[in-house]
Design an enzyme around this catalytic site. Structure first.
Site, short mmCIF file in Angstrom:
data_model
loop_
_atom_site.label_atom_id
_atom_site.label_comp_id
_atom_site.label_asym_id
_atom_site.label_seq_id
_atom_site.Cartn_x
_atom_site.Cartn_y
_atom_site.Cartn_z
N HIS A 1 5.00 13.38 1.79
CA HIS A 1 6.39 13.42 2.31
C HIS A 1 6.30 13.26 3.83
O HIS A 1 5.77 12.28 4.33
CB HIS A 1 7.03 14.73 1.83
N LYS B 1 -4.90 5.90 -1.40
CA LYS B 1 -3.50 5.71 -0.98
C LYS B 1 -3.46 5.46 0.51
O LYS B 1 -4.17 6.10 1.28
CB LYS B 1 -2.70 6.97 -1.29
N ILE B 2 -2.61 4.55 0.91
CA ILE B 2 -2.45 4.24 2.33
C ILE B 2 -1.16 4.92 2.79
O ILE B 2 -0.06 4.53 2.36
CB ILE B 2 -2.39 2.71 2.57
N MET B 3 -1.31 5.91 3.63
CA MET B 3 -0.14 6.71 4.02
C MET B 3 0.80 5.89 4.92
O MET B 3 0.35 5.11 5.76
CB MET B 3 -0.59 7.98 4.74
N PHE C 1 3.08 3.96 3.43
CA PHE C 1 3.50 2.82 2.59
C PHE C 1 4.04 3.31 1.25
O PHE C 1 3.57 4.30 0.71
CB PHE C 1 2.31 1.88 2.34
N HIS D 1 7.42 3.96 -1.56
CA HIS D 1 8.52 4.92 -1.60
C HIS D 1 8.95 5.15 -3.03
O HIS D 1 8.90 4.22 -3.85
CB HIS D 1 9.72 4.39 -0.79
N ARG E 1 14.80 1.55 7.05
CA ARG E 1 14.53 2.20 8.35
C ARG E 1 13.32 1.59 9.02
O ARG E 1 13.14 1.69 10.23
CB ARG E 1 14.32 3.70 8.14
N ASP F 1 7.66 6.14 8.07
CA ASP F 1 6.57 6.86 8.73
C ASP F 1 5.54 5.94 9.39
O ASP F 1 4.88 6.34 10.34
CB ASP F 1 5.85 7.77 7.72
N ARG G 1 18.15 25.20 -12.08
CA ARG G 1 17.13 25.78 -12.95
C ARG G 1 16.90 24.82 -14.12
O ARG G 1 17.54 24.95 -15.17
CB ARG G 1 17.61 27.15 -13.43
#
Ligand code: COA
Length: 383
Positions: free
Chosen positions: A229, A262-264, A266, A268, A277, A319, A363
């Site tokens: 996240h 994983k390539i941070m 990239f 969604h 964005r 990001d 819940r």
């Protein structure tokens, strides 16, 4: 004894891992990935907001449901500035938190501590608390940072009239340039709100139990911290920092992809073709990298993007180019996710208000996949 419940005996469909694609509620705050609409905050497009608005206008929009008039904006800004001071007991806590702590942990702890000093006085106090947090969050972060970096007890009330300006001013110990302030402001606008993402959902779950505002925000900060996240902007910077030049970036990335890493920054969960964005922040990254002689950083980032598109057909999210832009603003990497907090606080607050306005305890159910029922085994008979 009866264990009757209203649980469905045979759910029409099984659970969705990670609640992927599950419609969990309603919001009027933003649209994410709606075809033909894109990202909007209360009906205003992210393109318009990032072009014309300030972060304070956007925060007001989210909290009060309409764009402020000039007088409303002036008064809102004044209240945010007036909310900058940190209570002395909290300054003591910030001084005692280790300097090597992650700043996200600092914000989580400081928010929780503020909740003990200035508790929410019932639901009618919520807007006051949200404005208090918007004003004091940058102060808490940079008081802790500067105290542990240089032993200085800074005055967090100085630093211009906007959150963007105050952040850069307190970080660097002097007034930032107009271009830097605008870049920071745009970044805050882009991070402000994003529907039922993990941290917002967390805040709403906490709010749905009728817990207090600080608890919901503290929990949301914890959820935002993870690299899947909010923590992705820091992880993206760490990745870019490993690259010597664009060719080296391409080679390294191909090796990582072969290993299924994983390539941070990239991909969604909701967007399937692009993150609206990303184009906006990429333009700002280019502007700032070129203004500060950091084009190598930008070129490496661009190459990573083109390899990801070519090899995986995966696009950068907000990001990714935020990382090079923040670096160009001289912001230390561990501050990247905390900046997300300074901004998303507005979205979280709006969601807490929305949840409270039409509350029902959140819940859901889980499908049981544990052992069959079995007889109790006394301790002496266990092997
Ligand atoms: N790098 C490499 N591969 C990726 C990827 C990435 N950043 N994001 C997704 N993929 C691949 C997965 O490996 C998977 O491939 P497979 O089907 O061959 O196994 C496929 O795309 C689906 O990924 P998955 O993780 O199941 O999607 P998700 O919807 O659960 O995850 C994210 C969404 C955002 C968590 C995911 O894209 C990710 O981890 N991105 C990196 C972290 C990040 O930038 N987070 C910020 C989001 S704003």
């Amino acid at each position: 004894m009866s264990h009757a419940s209203n649980r469905p005996n045979s759910p029409s469909s099984g659970p969705r891992a990670g609640l992927d694609g599950v419609l969990a509620g309603e919001t009027r705050l933003s649209t994410v990935g709606v075809t033909g609409v894109g990202l909007t905050y209360l009906g205003y497009s992210i393109e318009d907001l990032s072009e014309h608005a300030t972060f304070e206008e956007v925060a007001y929009l989210l909290l009060y449901g309409h764009l402020p008039t000039a007088a409303e904006l002036r008064s809102f800004r004044d209240r945010i500035v007036a909310n900058r001071p940190i209570p002395s007991a909290l300054c003591e806590v910030l001084e005692r938190i280790p300097g090597r702590a992650h700043p996200m942990d600092v914000l989580r702890t400081a928010t929780s501590m503020l909740g003990t000093l200035e508790p929410e006085q019932g639901p009618s106090d919520a807007l006051r608390v949200s404005e208090r947090l918007l004003g004091v969050m940058p102060s808490m972060l940079l008081y802790w940072y500067r105290f542990h970096q240089s032993g200085q007890r800074i005055d967090p009330t100085v630093g211009g009239s906007s959150i963007a300006e105050q952040f850069l001013w307190l970080l660097h110990g002097g007034p930032p340039e107009a271009l830097q302030v605008r870049a920071m402001d745009v970044s805050l606008i882009l991070y402000a709100e994003h529907e039922w993402n993990a941290s917002t959902f967390t805040a709403r779950v906490v709010a749905s139990t009728l817990s207090d505002f600080y608890s919901a925000i503290t929990a949301a900060i914890g959820a935002l911290r993870g690299p899947l996240h909010g923590g992705a902007n820091e992880a993206a910077m760490e990745l870019i920092d490993r690259m010597q030049d664009p060719d080296h970036a391409e080679k390294t990335l191909l090796e990582m992809l072969i290993k299924k890493e994983k390539i941070m920054g990239f991909g969604h969960r909701v967007y399937k073709a692009c993150d609206p964005r990303s184009d906006i922040i990429q333009r700002w990254s280019h502007k700032l990298c070129s203004a500060t002689d950091r084009m190598l950083l930008y070129e490496i980032s661009e190459r990573i993007e083109s390899v990801m598109r070519r090899e995986k057909n995966i696009f950068p999210n907000l990001d990714f180019y935020s990382a090079s832009m923040y670096r160009s603003l001289g912001i230390p990497t561990p501050m990247f996710t905390p900046i997300f907090v300074l901004s998303r606080l507005s979205g979280w607050s709006a969601h807490i208000l929305e949840q409270r306005a039409n509350n029902r305890l959140i819940r859901p159910l889980a499908e049981y996949v544990g052992p069959e029922m079995r007889p109790w085994v006394p301790i002496e008979q266990r092997s």
